[in-house]
Design an enzyme around this catalytic site. Sequence first.
Site, PDB file in Angstrom:
ATOM      1  N   HIS A 195       0.956  -1.231  -0.099  1.00  0.00           N
ATOM      2  CA  HIS A 195       0.070  -0.133  -0.083  1.00  0.00           C
ATOM      3  C   HIS A 195       0.774   1.256   0.060  1.00  0.00           C
ATOM      4  O   HIS A 195       2.032   1.428   0.509  1.00  0.00           O
ATOM      5  CB  HIS A 195      -0.799  -0.079   1.088  1.00  0.00           C
ATOM      6  CG  HIS A 195      -1.850   1.258   1.197  1.00  0.00           C
ATOM      7  ND1 HIS A 195      -2.909   1.354   0.228  1.00  0.00           N
ATOM      8  CD2 HIS A 195      -2.059   2.088   2.167  1.00  0.00           C
ATOM      9  CE1 HIS A 195      -3.522   2.405   0.533  1.00  0.00           C
ATOM     10  NE2 HIS A 195      -3.196   2.828   1.639  1.00  0.00           N
ATOM     11  N   ASP A 200      -4.303   9.301   2.972  1.00  0.00           N
ATOM     12  CA  ASP A 200      -4.285   7.884   2.361  1.00  0.00           C
ATOM     13  C   ASP A 200      -5.536   7.720   1.731  1.00  0.00           C
ATOM     14  O   ASP A 200      -6.718   8.176   2.237  1.00  0.00           O
ATOM     15  CB  ASP A 200      -4.459   7.037   3.752  1.00  0.00           C
ATOM     16  CG  ASP A 200      -4.436   5.575   3.417  1.00  0.00           C
ATOM     17  OD1 ASP A 200      -3.418   4.679   3.078  1.00  0.00           O
ATOM     18  OD2 ASP A 200      -5.395   4.800   3.367  1.00  0.00           O
ATOM     19  N   CYS A 218      -3.808   2.718  -5.541  1.00  0.00           N
ATOM     20  CA  CYS A 218      -3.332   3.738  -4.188  1.00  0.00           C
ATOM     21  C   CYS A 218      -2.180   4.403  -4.623  1.00  0.00           C
ATOM     22  O   CYS A 218      -1.678   5.668  -4.241  1.00  0.00           O
ATOM     23  CB  CYS A 218      -3.005   2.895  -3.200  1.00  0.00           C
ATOM     24  SG  CYS A 218      -1.771   1.473  -3.549  1.00  0.00           S
TER      25      CYS A 218
END
Length: 755
Positions: free
Chosen positions: A646, A663, A713
């Site tokens: 991530h 995030d 991401c």
Amino acid sequence: MKKQRKILWRKGIHLAFSEKWNTGFGGFKKFYFHQHLCILKAKLGRPVTWNRQLRHFQGRKKALQIQKTWIKDEPLCAKTKFNVATQNVSTLSSKVKRKDAKHFISSSKTLLRLQAEKLLSSAKNSDHEYCREKNLLKAVTDFPSNSALGQANGHRPRTDPQPSDFPMKFNGESQSPGESGTIVVTLNNHKRKGFCYGCCQGPEHHRNGGPLIPKKFQLNQHRRIKLSPLMMYEKLSMIRFRYRILRSQHFRTKSKVCKLRKAQRSWVQKVTGDHQETRRENGEGGSCSPFPSPEPKDPSCRHQPYFPDMDSSAVVKGTNSHVPDCHTKGSSFLGKELSLDEAFPDQQNGSATNAWDQSSCSSPKWECTELIHDIPLPEHRSNTMFISETEREIMTLGQENQTSSVSDDRVKLSVSGADTSVSSVDGPVSQKAVQNENSYQMEEDGSLKQSILSSELLDHPYCKSPLEAPLVCSGLKLENQVGGGKNSQKASPVDDEQLSVCLSGFLDEVMKKYGSLVPLSEKEVLGRLKDVFNEDFSNRKPFINREITNYRARHQKCNFRIFYNKHMLDMDDLATLDGQNWLNDQVINMYGELIMDAVPDKVHFFNSFFHRQLVTKGYNGVKRWTKKVDLFKKSLLLIPIHLEVHWSLITVTLSNRIISFYDSQGIHFKFCVENIRKYLLTEAREKNRPEFLQGWQTAVTKCIPQQKNDSDCGVFVLQYCKCLALEQPFQFSQEDMPRVRKRIYKELCECRLMD
């Protein structure tokens, strides 16, 4: 049980003779046979008690027997004078006098006497001939013992009922001796009022030996309905009703019609269900009207084709159209239900097809003539009329053989005597017929000069159907508009070979500049072709996509690399930007370098390995990374956090000493923020910047664009960095990620930010 069944069978035989006629008057009416209990009890001589269930089974069994004995004959409709009733009533009074009065249901001697006196008083005032009375009485009473109704399915014939068994009264009108009149016979019982039975010719017909047997109506042989005689208003079960429909001729041929896709059955035929015989001998050149009308006296008064506007009240007939008379064969107008089979001789299975003559014109073009017709309103209109109206029917358009399906069918039933119209031939064109007692007239109507074939009317939404393609008939050449293929589109001057060559050259340029076709979009390809040929190729997308796929298959491998400062990207790194791949560190670091070079005085971008090195080796492991850079002179620090699977982002705003965490999945890693805070404090002491030793705050930003998958991401992190560095708002979402990936690919290849 057998004895009980035998008794019920005998009762059914007696009950069948209670009433032998039905009421028809030429229309579709059910056969009404009710139970004549008083006569049955008088014959048996003892009380009869049986429940409803036994009556039902007895009625069903007797119904099958009676139906087999029916004989085709003229319907009974007789009118006579009241004098004959005197003899009938006298015999009735003698018949009624029995020992056991309890066998009768509700009648009494007083009621019978009052009825007899009433009939006698009315008979005295009439002056009619006695010969017809005697003939009628003889015809009614003298039933042959071996007649069809005297036998029940081949069983032993029984004694015919006497005139006294039938309480009747006769109603009639005065007639001339030489006139063959009609007689109405009314049969009564002790429970119900009189029933009037069917129509027939005079007693002269039965004097020759013709039995008084009800006529079996000549229905269509495929739609002959069998009804139980003892079912008065008995509702048919849904299973039997559906079985009759499935066995009908309409549904036998429906599958064939659907396979051939010739036409659809009209709504009128689905409702009426009965077809009339097609009358082709009088309607070869045009459509025939389903309504009866006498022949026009003047042969010049033939109806000409007329095309009105959207108003469906005008009348249209073919050039050689002929209106058949429905009474030529002796059938009544209401005796058969009307259908559109008679209106259009070329109709097949409920769909009308009018073939337009093309002999006078070489090309399939529409030619319409404007005609003005006047229709006089009839003085008398019938009380009941049948109106069928169909807005769109099938038509054949010359040499193109184009067929349009029926779009809207409607049926109106009117009792107030409205005009009867039938509209057909792809538009609101109608046919009218007015019933005036026994004569019907067909007149042309309308003073409208507008042509339905004009483009203005055809463009109107009411002239179009959602079930069929719009028909364009404005005098121009009719083209194929059903398939909508190449014939209906404008021919392109650029052939496939020329387009393929131009497209191949453009793809070569893309491959040379970007190493692959990943950043190429469909909009760019169409835009390039439009610039070259000055033509829109949106209608040839399948061909373009096929050419691009073939080109990509021929150029699978390419030795393409990008060098920027100390960064190098090959095709494996750039391939992470294709589709749903995860971005690697090389792409993240080089793009961060482009951002930092775009605003070198304000932003500093840390390498993606910085946080990993800080966690594993501490401050001493990353101390020399900022040897040539004074971090406290910058306004924004961008630190990507790579946690194996991530990507996240930590930003440091030095002006207000705030450490923020971004995030795309809403996750907050506190230890990452704490590690960065300790690093900044250590860096401030090493660089002798005491003002940054205190006052640090941490924040988690939540109102930011979020990803909706598990692969974007890294793209979100790069987009966060670019917007924060260029001070742009976050105006992107998950739906923009394919476009953002292509843009990042181009920016990396061109080594600059595009916007």
